[in-house]
Scaffold this motif. Sequence first.
Motif, PDB file in Angstrom:
ATOM      1  N   ALA A 207     -13.560  31.600  24.074  1.00  0.00           N
ATOM      2  CA  ALA A 207     -13.043  31.325  22.733  1.00  0.00           C
ATOM      3  C   ALA A 207     -13.478  29.945  22.266  1.00  0.00           C
ATOM      4  CB  ALA A 207     -11.527  31.451  22.723  1.00  0.00           C
ATOM      5  N   ASN A 208     -13.379  28.973  23.146  1.00  0.00           N
ATOM      6  CA  ASN A 208     -13.754  27.609  22.784  1.00  0.00           C
ATOM      7  C   ASN A 208     -15.234  27.525  22.445  1.00  0.00           C
ATOM      8  OD1 ASN A 208     -13.127  24.674  22.614  1.00  0.00           O
ATOM      9  ND2 ASN A 208     -14.562  24.567  24.340  1.00  0.00           N
ATOM     10  N   GLY A 209     -16.052  28.226  23.230  1.00  0.00           N
ATOM     11  CA  GLY A 209     -17.491  28.212  22.987  1.00  0.00           C
ATOM     12  C   GLY A 209     -17.857  28.881  21.669  1.00  0.00           C
ATOM     13  N   MET A 210     -17.035  29.824  21.222  1.00  0.00           N
ATOM     14  CA  MET A 210     -17.296  30.525  19.960  1.00  0.00           C
ATOM     15  C   MET A 210     -16.506  29.921  18.808  1.00  0.00           C
ATOM     16  SD  MET A 210     -17.317  34.479  21.361  1.00  0.00           S
ATOM     17  CE  MET A 210     -17.954  35.122  19.814  1.00  0.00           C
ATOM     18  N   ASN A 211     -15.828  28.790  19.089  1.00  0.00           N
ATOM     19  CA  ASN A 211     -15.039  28.105  18.062  1.00  0.00           C
ATOM     20  C   ASN A 211     -13.944  29.017  17.503  1.00  0.00           C
ATOM     21  OD1 ASN A 211     -14.380  25.812  16.565  1.00  0.00           O
ATOM     22  ND2 ASN A 211     -15.618  26.470  14.817  1.00  0.00           N
ATOM     23  N   ILE A 212     -13.281  29.721  18.409  1.00  0.00           N
ATOM     24  CA  ILE A 212     -12.193  30.638  18.040  1.00  0.00           C
ATOM     25  C   ILE A 212     -10.910  30.140  18.682  1.00  0.00           C
ATOM     26  CG2 ILE A 212     -11.316  33.004  18.232  1.00  0.00           C
ATOM     27  CD1 ILE A 212     -14.172  33.995  18.340  1.00  0.00           C
ATOM     28  N   ASN A 213      -9.840  30.117  17.924  1.00  0.00           N
ATOM     29  CA  ASN A 213      -8.544  29.710  18.462  1.00  0.00           C
ATOM     30  C   ASN A 213      -7.975  30.808  19.355  1.00  0.00           C
ATOM     31  OD1 ASN A 213      -8.417  27.226  16.934  1.00  0.00           O
ATOM     32  ND2 ASN A 213      -7.965  28.468  15.122  1.00  0.00           N
ATOM     33  N   THR A 214      -7.000  30.443  20.190  1.00  0.00           N
ATOM     34  CA  THR A 214      -6.372  31.417  21.081  1.00  0.00           C
ATOM     35  C   THR A 214      -4.860  31.414  20.897  1.00  0.00           C
ATOM     36  OG1 THR A 214      -6.242  29.789  22.877  1.00  0.00           O
ATOM     37  CG2 THR A 214      -8.175  31.250  22.836  1.00  0.00           C
ATOM     38  N   VAL A 215      -4.288  32.588  21.078  1.00  0.00           N
ATOM     39  CA  VAL A 215      -2.835  32.745  21.072  1.00  0.00           C
ATOM     40  C   VAL A 215      -2.470  33.528  22.320  1.00  0.00           C
ATOM     41  CG1 VAL A 215      -0.813  33.602  19.838  1.00  0.00           C
ATOM     42  CG2 VAL A 215      -2.813  32.828  18.548  1.00  0.00           C
ATOM     43  N   ALA A 216      -1.656  32.925  23.181  1.00  0.00           N
ATOM     44  CA  ALA A 216      -1.226  33.599  24.406  1.00  0.00           C
ATOM     45  C   ALA A 216       0.061  34.375  24.121  1.00  0.00           C
ATOM     46  CB  ALA A 216      -1.008  32.593  25.521  1.00  0.00           C
ATOM     47  N   GLU A 217       0.101  35.633  24.556  1.00  0.00           N
ATOM     48  CA  GLU A 217       1.262  36.481  24.299  1.00  0.00           C
ATOM     49  C   GLU A 217       2.103  36.656  25.561  1.00  0.00           C
ATOM     50  OE1 GLU A 217       0.316  39.758  21.079  1.00  0.00           O
ATOM     51  OE2 GLU A 217      -1.158  39.895  22.675  1.00  0.00           O
TER      52      GLU A 217
ATOM     53  N   PRO B 255       8.279  33.770  16.632  1.00  0.00           N
ATOM     54  CA  PRO B 255       7.601  32.494  16.375  1.00  0.00           C
ATOM     55  C   PRO B 255       6.322  32.337  17.200  1.00  0.00           C
ATOM     56  CG  PRO B 255       9.957  32.167  16.707  1.00  0.00           C
ATOM     57  CD  PRO B 255       9.665  33.580  17.103  1.00  0.00           C
ATOM     58  N   ILE B 256       5.325  31.727  16.597  1.00  0.00           N
ATOM     59  CA  ILE B 256       4.083  31.348  17.265  1.00  0.00           C
ATOM     60  C   ILE B 256       4.069  29.819  17.327  1.00  0.00           C
ATOM     61  CG2 ILE B 256       1.565  31.406  17.178  1.00  0.00           C
ATOM     62  CD1 ILE B 256       1.819  34.038  15.599  1.00  0.00           C
ATOM     63  N   VAL B 257       3.909  29.290  18.533  1.00  0.00           N
ATOM     64  CA  VAL B 257       4.141  27.868  18.785  1.00  0.00           C
ATOM     65  C   VAL B 257       2.842  27.175  19.196  1.00  0.00           C
ATOM     66  CG1 VAL B 257       5.414  26.235  20.238  1.00  0.00           C
ATOM     67  CG2 VAL B 257       6.509  28.366  19.473  1.00  0.00           C
ATOM     68  N   SER B 258       2.669  25.941  18.719  1.00  0.00           N
ATOM     69  CA  SER B 258       1.551  25.110  19.166  1.00  0.00           C
ATOM     70  C   SER B 258       1.927  24.472  20.495  1.00  0.00           C
ATOM     71  CB  SER B 258       1.244  24.027  18.137  1.00  0.00           C
ATOM     72  OG  SER B 258       0.355  23.079  18.695  1.00  0.00           O
ATOM     73  N   LEU B 259       1.080  24.660  21.521  1.00  0.00           N
ATOM     74  CA  LEU B 259       1.347  24.055  22.826  1.00  0.00           C
ATOM     75  C   LEU B 259       1.070  22.549  22.819  1.00  0.00           C
ATOM     76  CD1 LEU B 259      -0.133  26.792  25.223  1.00  0.00           C
ATOM     77  CD2 LEU B 259       2.254  26.433  24.557  1.00  0.00           C
ATOM     78  N   LYS B 260       0.349  22.064  21.828  1.00  0.00           N
ATOM     79  CA  LYS B 260       0.052  20.628  21.741  1.00  0.00           C
ATOM     80  C   LYS B 260       1.185  19.864  21.094  1.00  0.00           C
ATOM     81  CE  LYS B 260      -4.964  21.325  21.530  1.00  0.00           C
ATOM     82  NZ  LYS B 260      -6.210  21.145  20.718  1.00  0.00           N
ATOM     83  N   THR B 261       1.729  20.429  19.992  1.00  0.00           N
ATOM     84  CA  THR B 261       2.772  19.715  19.242  1.00  0.00           C
ATOM     85  C   THR B 261       4.170  20.234  19.509  1.00  0.00           C
ATOM     86  OG1 THR B 261       2.650  21.208  17.321  1.00  0.00           O
ATOM     87  CG2 THR B 261       1.091  19.352  17.391  1.00  0.00           C
ATOM     88  N   GLY B 262       4.251  21.434  20.054  1.00  0.00           N
ATOM     89  CA  GLY B 262       5.559  22.035  20.289  1.00  0.00           C
ATOM     90  C   GLY B 262       6.222  22.530  19.014  1.00  0.00           C
TER      91      GLY B 262
END
Length: 525
Positions: free
Chosen positions: A462-472, A283-290
């Motif tokens: 990533a934020n400056g390039m408007n790219i999302n991030t996924v931490a592994e 699973p890949i989870v949103s840290l904002k919404t859980g």
Amino acid sequence: MNEADRLQLEDLAARLEEANSQVALAKKRYDRERNARLQAENLLEDRARQLFAANERLEKLNSELEHRVALRTSELDAARQQALALAESDQLTGLANRRSFTYRLDQALEHARSEGHKIALICIDLDFFKDVNDTLGHHAGDELLKQIALRLSKVVRKTDLVARLGGDEFAILCPITSDENEISYLADRVADALEKPVVYEGASLEVGSSMGVAISNGLDISSQDLQRHADIALYFTKASGRGDWNTYEESMGDNVRERQKISHLLRRALDQQEGGLEVRYQPIVSLKTGKVVGAEALCRWTDPSLGPVRPDHFIAVAEETSLIYALGDFVLDRSCAELKSWLEESNTYLSVNLSPKQLKDRNLIPRIQSILQRHSVDPECLCFEVTETLFLWDITAAKNKLDALSQMGARIALDDFGTGFSNLSQLRNLPVDYLKIDRSFLRDIEHDDRALAMVKAVLAIANGMNINTVAEGLETSTQVELLAHAGGELAQGYHFAKALCLDDFWAFLALEEKEQKLPTRFGTL
């Protein structure tokens, strides 16, 4: 005049007449003989002149024939020398060819046995030569091979023999005059020489090489066995990551046989669509919404005879043997079939890995489209993950594939970001939607401020390039809190769940929905 005188006179007249007649006959005979003699002399003179002229012609013809024979002999000698050269040398590079090299190797081994010396054999493969041929054409490949041959000829010693065995395979035969360290020095020099880019029509071609070294060690070893040992060492180098060299050891043979066995069993498993291959989902989870927003499809294999096989092991073998194409198709096909309903019913996405070798496949896009159409899966539900090693390949060809996937509606993720080959200028030109922050950056953020600072820097880029991030690789709640506070968006790791089989994945989602929160440490680690 009496009768007697008259008779005497008549007798004299008759004699005179007879004498005159004889004289006339003699004169005629003389004239005839003289004329015959003159004719004979004239004829002989004519014949002599004819014979002289004929002799002159014969002498001229003989001279011309001798010249022609000498010229033809010279041409035949030159042709024979050329034939020998063609039989013993490579026409493209001028180096010794396989036939000549094998003969010289046999001679060198025989001499080494009689003198108690050692010889070394270095087998060389160019790592990315096929990419040059595929992207720039065979002319570029030929020019590259000639440049490589020139570099090898310059770096070896006078006593060494360099050969092109075929394709992008080269070999060096090295007498060992002092100790085996000299071969190590030579292998390092060769590696350094081949590491430098080759310039072709303004383009810088980075190829690199993998090498295997075998040493006779004074043993009664055949040329075939010595070549086999060098090939095994070369195979070991390639399996270990390329761009290096290794000297043959007995244990390498076991490693090669093991990888060959894995290749055979994996091929059979793919052909049968059984054999223990399965797709698991992390699973890949949103840290904002859980909430779970996606899942990464990961291939796992449990062979009936070998048991569970490590992914990094069998995937590496798949890369080497081109089974990666069939394996990639299997993962995409199986995951689309299994998660189709979930993807349709929720605002989630499926993340699938693409290897650099798959990106070189001309049929990649049509095959992906075919699988998605077969399962009626919207490309917008897919995310394709590529690793930073694509920067080592033809970046233009890779970009074209990624652009095509992006235009289909699929998302692109750059995996293992920051671990080795990141190129921010290239990243700016790629259609990347996600940067996946490698676990090596996150492992120490709980107790190392510099590690946390590096993670924040990646997030800022990533934020400056408007790219999302996924931490592994998140494993603790503290890591999750620190990452969320630093601005991290998405995450995956054992803190949430391992890679789950389909039933466990459904159970994980059901538990999340029931409890309205994410279960942690789901599944057996």
